[in-house]
Design a protein around this motif. Structure first.
Motif, short mmCIF file in Angstrom:
data_model
loop_
_atom_site.label_atom_id
_atom_site.label_comp_id
_atom_site.label_asym_id
_atom_site.label_seq_id
_atom_site.Cartn_x
_atom_site.Cartn_y
_atom_site.Cartn_z
N ILE A 38 0.85 -1.20 0.00
CA ILE A 38 0.00 0.00 0.00
C ILE A 38 0.88 1.25 0.00
O ILE A 38 1.74 1.41 0.86
N VAL A 39 0.66 2.12 -0.99
CA VAL A 39 1.47 3.33 -1.06
C VAL A 39 0.63 4.62 -1.09
O VAL A 39 1.17 5.71 -1.10
N GLU A 40 -0.71 4.47 -1.08
CA GLU A 40 -1.54 5.66 -1.05
C GLU A 40 -2.90 5.35 -0.42
O GLU A 40 -3.54 4.35 -0.76
N THR A 41 -3.33 6.21 0.49
CA THR A 41 -4.60 6.00 1.20
C THR A 41 -5.34 7.33 1.38
O THR A 41 -4.76 8.40 1.19
N GLU A 42 -6.59 7.22 1.75
CA GLU A 42 -7.38 8.41 2.09
C GLU A 42 -8.28 8.07 3.26
O GLU A 42 -8.91 7.01 3.29
N ALA A 43 -8.38 8.99 4.23
CA ALA A 43 -9.21 8.75 5.40
C ALA A 43 -10.59 9.40 5.22
O ALA A 43 -10.71 10.50 4.69
N TYR A 44 -11.61 8.69 5.66
CA TYR A 44 -12.99 9.22 5.65
C TYR A 44 -13.59 9.05 7.03
O TYR A 44 -13.66 7.94 7.54
N ARG A 45 -13.99 10.19 7.62
CA ARG A 45 -14.39 10.16 9.02
C ARG A 45 -15.82 10.66 9.25
O ARG A 45 -16.03 11.79 9.69
N ALA A 46 -16.77 9.84 8.92
CA ALA A 46 -18.16 10.17 9.22
C ALA A 46 -18.38 9.95 10.73
O ALA A 46 -17.61 9.21 11.33
N PRO A 47 -19.42 10.54 11.33
CA PRO A 47 -20.52 11.27 10.69
C PRO A 47 -20.21 12.71 10.30
O PRO A 47 -20.93 13.30 9.52
N GLU A 48 -19.10 13.30 10.81
CA GLU A 48 -18.92 14.73 10.56
C GLU A 48 -18.33 15.04 9.20
O GLU A 48 -18.41 16.17 8.73
#
Length: 201
Positions: A38-48
């Motif tokens: 893995i060399v690239e990621t993105e974080a997603y932080r719901a609910p906000e």
DNA sequence: AAGAGGATGAACT
DNA sequence: GTTCATCCTCTTG
């Protein structure tokens, strides 16, 4: 070593997105094994997080797996074509997730090329979430899998690769509608010297 | 019941 | 830089 449940259950999904860099994604699909770093990621932080499918606890049949316990796979189709692979984090009912945006081919490169219908190895084979998904053989049917189970056809491993802080680059996420206050937040992470990452914004 | 559009990639010019 | 493939899900009426 397979990444244990505790790795995924932590509260800080942004830190997990960083920690996932340099980990290995292994799939064993139709008896064929492929491995990517893995060399690239993105974080997603719901609910906000407005950019997340689960913003404000939005809940539909499609994103149901985002509410599962950390260590679960969430795969969905984007633009009718691309199968995007996410790792769910945090405890049940907290819909945090990390999108795997790019991997470096490690094992069974020939099969990755075949799946991508290409003959020469070049970065775009696995750069970008849609491309990485195809190369690794991941499809929507894999959504909901337990990534910590020994029976799972998809799992992640720590192979004791350590990345220095200065090898990690943070940048804004892509593909989000503009004029959202969450657009500029640098929750996209990449390994500095890897050519197998998708283009910066 | 219908329509819009999406956490993209590839093939164009 | 621009276009378009392709289809399912969600929203609205």
């Amino acid at each position: 070593m397979i990444l244990p449940r505790a790795f995924y259950l932590r509260e800080d999904v942004v830190q997990i997105a960083i920690d996932l860099l340099g980990k290995y994604l292994i799939t064993e699909i139709d008896g064929e094994r492929t491995v990517g770093k893995i060399v690239e990621t993105e974080a997603y932080r719901a609910p906000e997080d407005k950019a997340s499918h689960a913003y404000n606890y939005r809940r539909t049949p499609r994103n149901e797996h985002m509410y599962a316990e950390g260590g679960t796979a969430y795969v969905y189709i984007c633009y009718g074509i691309h199968h995007l692979f996410n790792v769910v984090t945090n405890v049940r009912d907290i819909p945090h997730a990390v999108l795997i945006r790019a991997v470096e081919p490690v094992e069974n490169v020939e099969l990755m090329l075949l799946r991508r219908n290409r003959s020469v190895l070049q970065p775009k084979i696995t750069a970008g979430p849609g491309a990485a998904g195809v190369a690794m053989g991941i499809r929507v049917g894999h959504s909901g899998l337990d990534l910590t189970s020994v029976d799972s056809p998809i799992w992640l491993e720590d192979r004791n690769l350590k990345l220095e802080e200065n090898e990690i680059i943070a940048s804004p996420r892509v593909g989000l509608s503009t004029a959202e206050e969450w657009t500029g937040i640098p929750w996209r992470f990449r390994v500095k010297n890897s050519i197998f990452t998708s283009k910066p914004k």
